[in-house]
Design a protein around this motif. Structure first.
Motif, PDB file in Angstrom:
ATOM      1  N   LEU A 130      57.923  79.772 -74.605  1.00 40.44           N
ATOM      2  CA  LEU A 130      56.934  79.551 -75.655  1.00 40.44           C
ATOM      3  C   LEU A 130      56.271  78.188 -75.506  1.00 40.44           C
ATOM      4  O   LEU A 130      55.041  78.065 -75.594  1.00 40.44           O
ATOM      5  CB  LEU A 130      57.614  79.672 -77.020  1.00 40.44           C
ATOM      6  N   LEU A 131      57.054  77.167 -75.250  1.00 41.53           N
ATOM      7  CA  LEU A 131      56.529  75.815 -75.091  1.00 41.53           C
ATOM      8  C   LEU A 131      55.587  75.716 -73.892  1.00 41.53           C
ATOM      9  O   LEU A 131      54.515  75.109 -73.974  1.00 41.53           O
ATOM     10  CB  LEU A 131      57.676  74.813 -74.948  1.00 41.53           C
ATOM     11  N   VAL A 132      55.971  76.315 -72.773  1.00 40.76           N
ATOM     12  CA  VAL A 132      55.132  76.283 -71.573  1.00 40.76           C
ATOM     13  C   VAL A 132      53.820  77.017 -71.826  1.00 40.76           C
ATOM     14  O   VAL A 132      52.738  76.533 -71.455  1.00 40.76           O
ATOM     15  CB  VAL A 132      55.879  76.879 -70.361  1.00 40.76           C
ATOM     16  N   GLU A 133      53.883  78.167 -72.473  1.00 41.87           N
ATOM     17  CA  GLU A 133      52.663  78.937 -72.733  1.00 41.87           C
ATOM     18  C   GLU A 133      51.733  78.200 -73.696  1.00 41.87           C
ATOM     19  O   GLU A 133      50.516  78.166 -73.503  1.00 41.87           O
ATOM     20  CB  GLU A 133      53.021  80.319 -73.283  1.00 41.87           C
ATOM     21  N   ILE A 134      52.287  77.581 -74.716  1.00 41.48           N
ATOM     22  CA  ILE A 134      51.472  76.811 -75.662  1.00 41.48           C
ATOM     23  C   ILE A 134      50.844  75.602 -74.969  1.00 41.48           C
ATOM     24  O   ILE A 134      49.675  75.271 -75.205  1.00 41.48           O
ATOM     25  CB  ILE A 134      52.308  76.385 -76.892  1.00 41.48           C
ATOM     26  N   THR A 135      51.595  74.958 -74.085  1.00 38.86           N
ATOM     27  CA  THR A 135      51.058  73.818 -73.341  1.00 38.86           C
ATOM     28  C   THR A 135      49.933  74.254 -72.411  1.00 38.86           C
ATOM     29  O   THR A 135      48.919  73.561 -72.281  1.00 38.86           O
ATOM     30  CB  THR A 135      52.179  73.124 -72.542  1.00 38.86           C
ATOM     31  N   SER A 136      50.089  75.408 -71.795  1.00 38.03           N
ATOM     32  CA  SER A 136      49.031  75.950 -70.941  1.00 38.03           C
ATOM     33  C   SER A 136      47.760  76.222 -71.745  1.00 38.03           C
ATOM     34  O   SER A 136      46.649  75.900 -71.307  1.00 38.03           O
ATOM     35  CB  SER A 136      49.516  77.237 -70.272  1.00 38.03           C
ATOM     36  N   ILE A 137      47.922  76.796 -72.911  1.00 33.80           N
ATOM     37  CA  ILE A 137      46.781  77.067 -73.790  1.00 33.80           C
ATOM     38  C   ILE A 137      46.126  75.749 -74.208  1.00 33.80           C
ATOM     39  O   ILE A 137      44.887  75.626 -74.212  1.00 33.80           O
ATOM     40  CB  ILE A 137      47.219  77.892 -75.015  1.00 33.80           C
ATOM     41  N   ALA A 138      46.933  74.752 -74.525  1.00 33.96           N
ATOM     42  CA  ALA A 138      46.395  73.450 -74.928  1.00 33.96           C
ATOM     43  C   ALA A 138      45.582  72.816 -73.796  1.00 33.96           C
ATOM     44  O   ALA A 138      44.533  72.204 -74.045  1.00 33.96           O
ATOM     45  CB  ALA A 138      47.527  72.527 -75.362  1.00 33.96           C
ATOM     46  N   ALA A 139      46.041  72.967 -72.564  1.00 29.25           N
ATOM     47  CA  ALA A 139      45.308  72.408 -71.422  1.00 29.25           C
ATOM     48  C   ALA A 139      43.938  73.063 -71.281  1.00 29.25           C
ATOM     49  O   ALA A 139      42.935  72.382 -71.033  1.00 29.25           O
ATOM     50  CB  ALA A 139      46.118  72.574 -70.135  1.00 29.25           C
ATOM     51  N   VAL A 140      43.872  74.377 -71.454  1.00 27.54           N
ATOM     52  CA  VAL A 140      42.589  75.075 -71.340  1.00 27.54           C
ATOM     53  C   VAL A 140      41.665  74.692 -72.499  1.00 27.54           C
ATOM     54  O   VAL A 140      40.471  74.454 -72.302  1.00 27.54           O
ATOM     55  CB  VAL A 140      42.791  76.603 -71.266  1.00 27.54           C
ATOM     56  N   ILE A 141      42.209  74.608 -73.704  1.00 25.24           N
ATOM     57  CA  ILE A 141      41.402  74.208 -74.859  1.00 25.24           C
ATOM     58  C   ILE A 141      40.863  72.787 -74.649  1.00 25.24           C
ATOM     59  O   ILE A 141      39.683  72.511 -74.898  1.00 25.24           O
ATOM     60  CB  ILE A 141      42.216  74.307 -76.168  1.00 25.24           C
ATOM     61  N   GLU A 142      41.721  71.892 -74.184  1.00 20.87           N
ATOM     62  CA  GLU A 142      41.303  70.509 -73.927  1.00 20.87           C
ATOM     63  C   GLU A 142      40.212  70.458 -72.859  1.00 20.87           C
ATOM     64  O   GLU A 142      39.262  69.689 -72.967  1.00 20.87           O
ATOM     65  CB  GLU A 142      42.506  69.662 -73.510  1.00 20.87           C
ATOM     66  N   LEU A 143      40.339  71.292 -71.837  1.00 22.90           N
ATOM     67  CA  LEU A 143      39.335  71.358 -70.786  1.00 22.90           C
ATOM     68  C   LEU A 143      37.990  71.802 -71.351  1.00 22.90           C
ATOM     69  O   LEU A 143      36.955  71.180 -71.083  1.00 22.90           O
ATOM     70  CB  LEU A 143      39.802  72.318 -69.690  1.00 22.90           C
ATOM     71  N   ILE A 144      37.997  72.856 -72.142  1.00 20.02           N
ATOM     72  CA  ILE A 144      36.750  73.376 -72.723  1.00 20.02           C
ATOM     73  C   ILE A 144      36.124  72.334 -73.645  1.00 20.02           C
ATOM     74  O   ILE A 144      34.920  72.042 -73.550  1.00 20.02           O
ATOM     75  CB  ILE A 144      37.013  74.705 -73.475  1.00 20.02           C
ATOM     76  N   TYR A 145      36.935  71.750 -74.515  1.00 24.88           N
ATOM     77  CA  TYR A 145      36.425  70.761 -75.465  1.00 24.88           C
ATOM     78  C   TYR A 145      35.857  69.539 -74.745  1.00 24.88           C
ATOM     79  O   TYR A 145      34.753  69.077 -75.054  1.00 24.88           O
ATOM     80  CB  TYR A 145      37.542  70.341 -76.431  1.00 24.88           C
ATOM     81  N   SER A 146      36.599  69.024 -73.768  1.00 23.29           N
ATOM     82  CA  SER A 146      36.143  67.840 -73.040  1.00 23.29           C
ATOM     83  C   SER A 146      34.868  68.122 -72.258  1.00 23.29           C
ATOM     84  O   SER A 146      33.974  67.273 -72.182  1.00 23.29           O
ATOM     85  CB  SER A 146      37.232  67.344 -72.087  1.00 23.29           C
ATOM     86  N   SER A 147      34.780  69.304 -71.683  1.00 25.25           N
ATOM     87  CA  SER A 147      33.577  69.661 -70.935  1.00 25.25           C
ATOM     88  C   SER A 147      32.354  69.700 -71.844  1.00 25.25           C
ATOM     89  O   SER A 147      31.278  69.186 -71.481  1.00 25.25           O
ATOM     90  CB  SER A 147      33.759  71.013 -70.256  1.00 25.25           C
ATOM     91  N   ILE A 148      32.514  70.273 -73.005  1.00 26.39           N
ATOM     92  CA  ILE A 148      31.393  70.327 -73.954  1.00 26.39           C
ATOM     93  C   ILE A 148      31.009  68.916 -74.393  1.00 26.39           C
ATOM     94  O   ILE A 148      29.824  68.570 -74.449  1.00 26.39           O
ATOM     95  CB  ILE A 148      31.746  71.227 -75.154  1.00 26.39           C
ATOM     96  N   ARG A 149      32.004  68.084 -74.689  1.00 30.12           N
ATOM     97  CA  ARG A 149      31.724  66.701 -75.108  1.00 30.12           C
ATOM     98  C   ARG A 149      31.034  65.916 -73.989  1.00 30.12           C
ATOM     99  O   ARG A 149      30.105  65.157 -74.246  1.00 30.12           O
ATOM    100  CB  ARG A 149      33.020  65.995 -75.518  1.00 30.12           C
ATOM    101  N   VAL A 150      31.476  66.082 -72.736  1.00 29.50           N
ATOM    102  CA  VAL A 150      30.844  65.392 -71.610  1.00 29.50           C
ATOM    103  C   VAL A 150      29.389  65.815 -71.485  1.00 29.50           C
ATOM    104  O   VAL A 150      28.495  64.976 -71.324  1.00 29.50           O
ATOM    105  CB  VAL A 150      31.622  65.650 -70.291  1.00 29.50           C
ATOM    106  N   ARG A 151      29.141  67.102 -71.595  1.00 32.34           N
ATOM    107  CA  ARG A 151      27.765  67.601 -71.480  1.00 32.34           C
ATOM    108  C   ARG A 151      26.875  67.054 -72.594  1.00 32.34           C
ATOM    109  O   ARG A 151      25.740  66.637 -72.350  1.00 32.34           O
ATOM    110  CB  ARG A 151      27.753  69.127 -71.491  1.00 32.34           C
ATOM    111  N   LEU A 152      27.389  67.061 -73.807  1.00 32.43           N
ATOM    112  CA  LEU A 152      26.599  66.556 -74.942  1.00 32.43           C
ATOM    113  C   LEU A 152      26.345  65.055 -74.823  1.00 32.43           C
ATOM    114  O   LEU A 152      25.228  64.584 -75.087  1.00 32.43           O
ATOM    115  CB  LEU A 152      27.298  66.870 -76.265  1.00 32.43           C
ATOM    116  N   LEU A 153      27.360  64.303 -74.428  1.00 29.03           N
ATOM    117  CA  LEU A 153      27.189  62.851 -74.282  1.00 29.03           C
ATOM    118  C   LEU A 153      26.223  62.514 -73.149  1.00 29.03           C
ATOM    119  O   LEU A 153      25.429  61.574 -73.266  1.00 29.03           O
ATOM    120  CB  LEU A 153      28.539  62.169 -74.064  1.00 29.03           C
TER     121      LEU A 153
END
Length: 163
Positions: A130-153
């Motif tokens: 469960l912990l590994v799967e949640i961490t994997s999901i967090a990495a993908v969410i962080e990637l998507i969020y950071s990419s959007i923020r980089v593009r907007l900035l």
């Protein structure tokens, strides 16, 4: 101030890209370990009278699992390397974000389908998975969020630059 945010989100994007790739490699290791430790994970092996031999069935299942894991790893490598490139300042097409959202949906489905504690040998195995799967999901969410923020900035900073 926006330049500092851009550097921070770019760095986060690069690190998240590596994380997505690492979890792809982990999924292969996990599948191999599960198959070796619990051969019954491959499903119900048909009887000799079932119309398909046991060896053919196992070969088909291994082939299917290899193709599925290869697709997953290939997608994660593409998304991860694209995020790393964009984090380094290179312009990337939005396609990798679409694939990242697809990976997120697959990871969430995997999390949902793995929530049956009875499928695990112990509570500790369940919690680790469960912990590994949640961490994997967090990495993908962080990637998507950071990419959007980089593009907007980047757009914002380009709009402020004198012509």
């Amino acid at each position: 101030m926006d330049e500092v945010k851009l550097r921070r989100y770019s760095s986060t994007l690069t690190i998240s890209g590596y994380g997505v790739i690492a979890f792809g490699l982990w999924s292969i290791v996990k599948t191999i370990l599960l198959t070796v430790m619990h051969p019954d994970v491959m499903g119900i092996i048909p009887d000799e009278d079932g119309g398909i031999s046991r060896d053919v069935y196992i070969t088909l299942m291994i082939t299917f699992m290899t193709l599925l894991l290869g697709f997953d790893l290939g997608l994660r490598i593409y998304v991860g390397l694209s995020a790393r490139s964009e984090g380094s300042g290179k312009k990337k097409h939005v396609t990798y974000l679409v694939f990242a959202v697809f990976l997120l949906m697959l990871s969430m489905f995997s999390l949902w389908s793995g929530l049956d504690i009875n499928d695990y040998d112990s509570t500790l195995d369940f919690l680790a998975s469960l912990l590994v799967e949640i961490t994997s999901i967090a990495a993908v969410i962080e990637l998507i969020y950071s990419s959007i923020r980089v593009r907007l900035l980047k757009k914002k900073l380009e709009g402020e630059a004198p012509v």
